[in-house]
Motif scaffolding. Structure first.
Motif, PDB file in Angstrom:
ATOM      1  N   VAL A  42       0.871  -1.389  -0.015  1.00 32.45           N
ATOM      2  CA  VAL A  42       0.142  -0.092   0.062  1.00 32.45           C
ATOM      3  C   VAL A  42       0.791   1.114  -0.043  1.00 32.45           C
ATOM      4  N   LEU A  43       1.962   1.193   0.856  1.00 34.45           N
ATOM      5  CA  LEU A  43       2.758   2.440   0.716  1.00 34.45           C
ATOM      6  C   LEU A  43       3.501   2.717  -0.526  1.00 34.45           C
ATOM      7  N   GLU A  44       3.619   1.701  -1.295  1.00 30.58           N
ATOM      8  CA  GLU A  44       4.301   1.549  -2.554  1.00 30.58           C
ATOM      9  C   GLU A  44       3.403   2.264  -3.763  1.00 30.58           C
ATOM     10  N   GLU A  45       1.796   1.998  -3.504  1.00 32.13           N
ATOM     11  CA  GLU A  45       0.968   2.332  -4.005  1.00 32.13           C
ATOM     12  C   GLU A  45       0.560   3.763  -4.215  1.00 32.13           C
ATOM     13  N   VAL A  46       0.667   4.288  -2.994  1.00 30.01           N
ATOM     14  CA  VAL A  46       0.227   5.693  -2.610  1.00 30.01           C
ATOM     15  C   VAL A  46       0.830   6.738  -3.539  1.00 30.01           C
ATOM     16  N   PRO A  47       2.312   6.910  -4.080  1.00 28.42           N
ATOM     17  CA  PRO A  47       2.722   8.101  -5.049  1.00 28.42           C
ATOM     18  C   PRO A  47       2.217   7.471  -6.159  1.00 28.42           C
ATOM     19  N   ARG A  48       1.740   6.486  -6.516  1.00 27.60           N
ATOM     20  CA  ARG A  48       1.248   6.037  -7.863  1.00 27.60           C
ATOM     21  C   ARG A  48      -0.202   6.672  -7.997  1.00 27.60           C
ATOM     22  N   VAL A  49      -0.825   6.470  -6.992  1.00 24.39           N
ATOM     23  CA  VAL A  49      -2.227   6.912  -6.834  1.00 24.39           C
ATOM     24  C   VAL A  49      -2.065   8.546  -6.771  1.00 24.39           C
ATOM     25  N   ARG A  50      -1.121   9.179  -6.477  1.00 28.20           N
ATOM     26  CA  ARG A  50      -1.146  10.543  -6.189  1.00 28.20           C
ATOM     27  C   ARG A  50      -0.947  11.103  -7.524  1.00 28.20           C
ATOM     28  N   ASP A 109      -1.384   9.720 -10.521  1.00 22.78           N
ATOM     29  CA  ASP A 109      -2.516   9.562 -11.327  1.00 22.78           C
ATOM     30  C   ASP A 109      -3.729  10.753 -11.167  1.00 22.78           C
ATOM     31  N   LEU A 110      -3.965  11.049  -9.766  1.00 23.60           N
ATOM     32  CA  LEU A 110      -4.592  12.084  -9.646  1.00 23.60           C
ATOM     33  C   LEU A 110      -4.259  13.517  -9.598  1.00 23.60           C
ATOM     34  N   GLY A 111      -3.028  13.843 -10.458  1.00 28.46           N
ATOM     35  CA  GLY A 111      -2.533  15.020 -10.376  1.00 28.46           C
ATOM     36  C   GLY A 111      -1.758  15.752  -9.278  1.00 28.46           C
ATOM     37  N   TYR A 112      -1.200  14.864  -8.411  1.00 31.09           N
ATOM     38  CA  TYR A 112      -0.357  15.132  -7.328  1.00 31.09           C
ATOM     39  C   TYR A 112      -1.181  16.165  -6.226  1.00 31.09           C
ATOM     40  N   PRO A 113      -2.359  15.915  -5.786  1.00 31.89           N
ATOM     41  CA  PRO A 113      -2.975  16.575  -4.842  1.00 31.89           C
ATOM     42  C   PRO A 113      -1.985  16.770  -3.428  1.00 31.89           C
ATOM     43  N   PRO A 114      -1.917  17.825  -2.682  1.00 31.57           N
ATOM     44  CA  PRO A 114      -1.115  17.879  -1.473  1.00 31.57           C
ATOM     45  C   PRO A 114      -1.781  16.850  -0.398  1.00 31.57           C
ATOM     46  N   LEU A 115      -1.005  16.135   0.309  1.00 31.71           N
ATOM     47  CA  LEU A 115      -1.277  15.160   1.113  1.00 31.71           C
ATOM     48  C   LEU A 115      -1.544  15.783   2.410  1.00 31.71           C
ATOM     49  N   VAL A 116      -2.673  16.441   2.588  1.00 30.70           N
ATOM     50  CA  VAL A 116      -3.209  16.927   3.827  1.00 30.70           C
ATOM     51  C   VAL A 116      -4.678  16.656   3.727  1.00 30.70           C
ATOM     52  N   ALA A 168      -5.388   3.664  -2.478  1.00 31.56           N
ATOM     53  CA  ALA A 168      -4.186   2.965  -2.664  1.00 31.56           C
ATOM     54  C   ALA A 168      -4.752   1.730  -1.987  1.00 31.56           C
ATOM     55  N   LEU A 169      -5.147   1.566  -0.800  1.00 29.51           N
ATOM     56  CA  LEU A 169      -5.577   0.723  -0.102  1.00 29.51           C
ATOM     57  C   LEU A 169      -6.614  -0.478  -0.882  1.00 29.51           C
TER      58      LEU A 169
END
Length: 271
Positions: free
Chosen positions: A129-137, A139-146, A157-158
């Motif tokens: 899941v950790l490795e999937e998080v940056p891929r999803v981010r 895909d979604l145009g790099y939203p700020p992770l807040v 990602a989960l």
């Protein structure tokens, strides 16, 4: 320049929080967020006591009593131990995770992720899941992770990992984000990804808030007769059910107890 105080908040997940705080103080920060030592470190903040000693030794003045913080730590130490023993406190949240810098996972998001995996019995999927998080981010145009975007990206990602198929399941919040209801992404979302998530729906190009109907009049009506200030109205608006109960019981602890009218007649008595 401004008279506003500058407050710096970070997590100790990557092992860099103490350095970050020191440089922030040197640059003029007024406030730094810390945690009492039994609950410090990892996805929490650096320890209050250690930070106080370090800053004092460097010549900085603080307004926190070190003896009192030590007493607070002594009080909460056994409570932390109890939560550890019962499983309520996952020991992994206290680990230093340097790879979080690569996976771009903030501390609060990491804590939520661990809880989700534990509740579903899938703790072995943590690394995937950790490795999937940056891929999803990406895909979604790099939203700020807040918040709430960090939780949304983490949940997607989960789901991608647990279903063994990317975007087989898509939360409504992710769909609304792609529709533009959270604003414009920092980077445009690829057309094929947009189609995968919302099909042929149109994306909002205006300011999302401009599409909302004014909510304050309805909040004022719904909060009556218990609201006596704008703060009360906003409390109801943000949390309609809980807010109304809070405001109602503040006025009358029996406010939501049904009242029934009962007619009582006394039968004549005979001697």
């Amino acid at each position: 320049m401004t008279d506003l105080s500058l407050d710096i908040h970070t997590h100790a997940t990557a092992g860099m929080a103490e350095m970050t705080y020191l440089k922030a103080v040197e640059a003029g920060a007024d406030i730094i967020d810390t945690a009492i030592s039994p609950f410090a470190g990892g996805t929490s903040q650096p320890a209050t006591e250690s930070t106080l000693v370090a800053l004092s030794d460097l010549g900085y003045t603080t307004t926190v009593d070190q003896e009192k913080t030590a007493a607070i730590a002594d009080y909460f130490g056994p409570i932390r131990d109890r939560f550890r023993k019962s499983g309520g406190l996952n020991p992994r949240v206290k680990d230093v995770q340097p790879k979080s810098l690569l996976y771009q996972v903030p501390g609060g998001m990491l804590s939520n992720l661990l809880v989700q995996l534990k509740n579903q019995g899938n703790q072995d999927k943590y690394q995937a899941v950790l490795e999937e998080v940056p891929r999803v981010r990406a895909d979604l145009g790099y939203p700020p992770l807040v918040t709430p975007l960090s939780q949304m990206v983490g949940t997607q990602a989960l789901m991608n990992v647990l279903t063994h198929q990317r975007y087989k399941m898509i939360p409504n919040e992710i769909k609304d984000y792609v529709r533009g209801k959270y604003g414009r992404p920092p980077v445009p979302i690829a057309p094929e990804m947009q189609h995968k998530i919302i099909g042929d729906e149109k994306v909002i190009t205006t300011r999302p808030a401009d599409l909302l109907q004014p909510g304050l009049p309805a909040f004022k009506t719904g909060a009556q007769p218990y609201a006596h200030s704008l703060e009360d109205v906003l409390t109801y608006g943000l949390f309609p059910e809980v807010g109304r109960d809070f405001l109602g019981r503040r006025e009358d602890k029996f406010y939501d107890v049904p009242v029934e009218k009962v007619s009582v007649s006394l039968a004549p008595t005979t001697d």
